[in-house]
Motif scaffolding. Structure first.
Motif, PDB file in Angstrom:
ATOM      1  N   GLN A  81      64.417 -10.240  47.453  1.00  0.00           N
ATOM      2  CA  GLN A  81      63.354  -9.288  47.159  1.00  0.00           C
ATOM      3  C   GLN A  81      62.117  -9.546  48.021  1.00  0.00           C
ATOM      4  O   GLN A  81      60.999  -9.238  47.624  1.00  0.00           O
ATOM      5  CB  GLN A  81      62.983  -9.347  45.682  1.00  0.00           C
ATOM      6  N   SER A  85      61.596  -4.602  46.653  1.00  0.00           N
ATOM      7  CA  SER A  85      62.086  -3.220  46.630  1.00  0.00           C
ATOM      8  C   SER A  85      60.970  -2.291  46.199  1.00  0.00           C
ATOM      9  O   SER A  85      60.108  -2.655  45.406  1.00  0.00           O
ATOM     10  CB  SER A  85      63.229  -3.066  45.628  1.00  0.00           C
ATOM     11  N   ARG A  86      61.031  -1.092  46.738  1.00  0.00           N
ATOM     12  CA  ARG A  86      60.156  -0.018  46.267  1.00  0.00           C
ATOM     13  C   ARG A  86      61.069   1.036  45.656  1.00  0.00           C
ATOM     14  O   ARG A  86      62.109   1.369  46.220  1.00  0.00           O
ATOM     15  CB  ARG A  86      59.349   0.566  47.424  1.00  0.00           C
ATOM     16  N   ALA A  87      60.673   1.530  44.510  1.00  0.00           N
ATOM     17  CA  ALA A  87      61.530   2.491  43.822  1.00  0.00           C
ATOM     18  C   ALA A  87      60.707   3.639  43.268  1.00  0.00           C
ATOM     19  O   ALA A  87      59.524   3.486  42.976  1.00  0.00           O
ATOM     20  CB  ALA A  87      62.298   1.807  42.691  1.00  0.00           C
ATOM     21  N   GLU A 115      65.828   3.683  45.513  1.00  0.00           N
ATOM     22  CA  GLU A 115      65.366   2.324  45.807  1.00  0.00           C
ATOM     23  C   GLU A 115      65.378   2.109  47.314  1.00  0.00           C
ATOM     24  O   GLU A 115      66.374   2.400  47.976  1.00  0.00           O
ATOM     25  CB  GLU A 115      66.272   1.292  45.137  1.00  0.00           C
ATOM     26  N   HIS A 116      64.272   1.602  47.814  1.00  0.00           N
ATOM     27  CA  HIS A 116      64.148   1.268  49.238  1.00  0.00           C
ATOM     28  C   HIS A 116      63.856  -0.222  49.347  1.00  0.00           C
ATOM     29  O   HIS A 116      62.891  -0.711  48.770  1.00  0.00           O
ATOM     30  CB  HIS A 116      63.009   2.066  49.879  1.00  0.00           C
ATOM     31  N   ARG A 117      64.732  -0.935  50.057  1.00  0.00           N
ATOM     32  CA  ARG A 117      64.502  -2.354  50.316  1.00  0.00           C
ATOM     33  C   ARG A 117      64.215  -2.500  51.799  1.00  0.00           C
ATOM     34  O   ARG A 117      65.114  -2.345  52.629  1.00  0.00           O
ATOM     35  CB  ARG A 117      65.719  -3.173  49.899  1.00  0.00           C
ATOM     36  N   GLU A 125      68.796   1.493  51.457  1.00  0.00           N
ATOM     37  CA  GLU A 125      68.371   2.539  50.535  1.00  0.00           C
ATOM     38  C   GLU A 125      69.527   2.882  49.613  1.00  0.00           C
ATOM     39  O   GLU A 125      70.663   3.018  50.068  1.00  0.00           O
ATOM     40  CB  GLU A 125      67.883   3.761  51.302  1.00  0.00           C
TER      41      GLU A 125
END
Length: 166
Positions: A81, A85-87, A115-117, A125
């Motif tokens: 992480q 992550s952005r979600a 979710e974008h990592r 994604e």
């Protein structure tokens, strides 16, 4: 009676929207506080799974396990992480069973989560969607989550590790 029903629907929809926003903003501790002391979060690993006690689930977290998972998400060396992550979650199609006369309300909704990592060399994604059932207990002027069941549409697919809640 219709006005009461409309007010209850609005209150539940607002609660579900605020819950999703907390998760989007990684406010996990606040999110966990939405759960009753005996509350739990369950995401079955297959369609038709009857309960979380007799077979493996994607998630089956009570507040103690949530606290452990959140502590791991906050740990500075959780490399899976870094960066976090952005979600974005969308909750819609909310339907409420009953009027909450017994201090509980069951709400059914659909969800979509992107979710974008931002990993290197290639970002990851993922998209998740499914149906959610919340059993909400009245608490003061709001609700506490007695339990939350997330039925991910592709729950029985092969997934990379999941770090964030739906």
């Amino acid at each position: 009676m219709m006005a009461l029903d409309a007010e209850l629907c609005r209150d539940v929809e607002d609660f579900l929207t605020r819950e999703a926003r907390m998760l989007d903003e990684r406010r996990f501790e606040e999110w966990m506080d939405l759960f009753a002391e005996d509350g739990y979060y369950w995401a079955p690993a297959r369609p038709g799974q009857q309960d979380p006690w007799h077979e493996v689930s994607l998630f089956f977290d009570d507040r103690e396990i949530m606290a452990d998972r959140i502590a791991r998400l906050r740990h500075p060396k959780i490399y899976a992480q870094l960066p976090p992550s952005r979600a974005v979650r969308q909750v819609s199609n909310t339907v409420i069973d009953g009027d909450g006369g017994d201090d509980t309300v069951t709400a059914h909704s659909t969800f979509f989560m992107f979710e974008h990592r931002p990993t290197l060399p290639q970002p990851i994604e993922r998209v998740f969607a499914g149906h959610v059932t919340h059993c909400l207990r009245r608490a003061g002027d709001g609700f506490k989550i007695a339990w939350k069941k997330v039925m991910v549409a592709n729950c029985d697919a092969t997934h990379d590790p999941m770090f964030v809640y739906f």
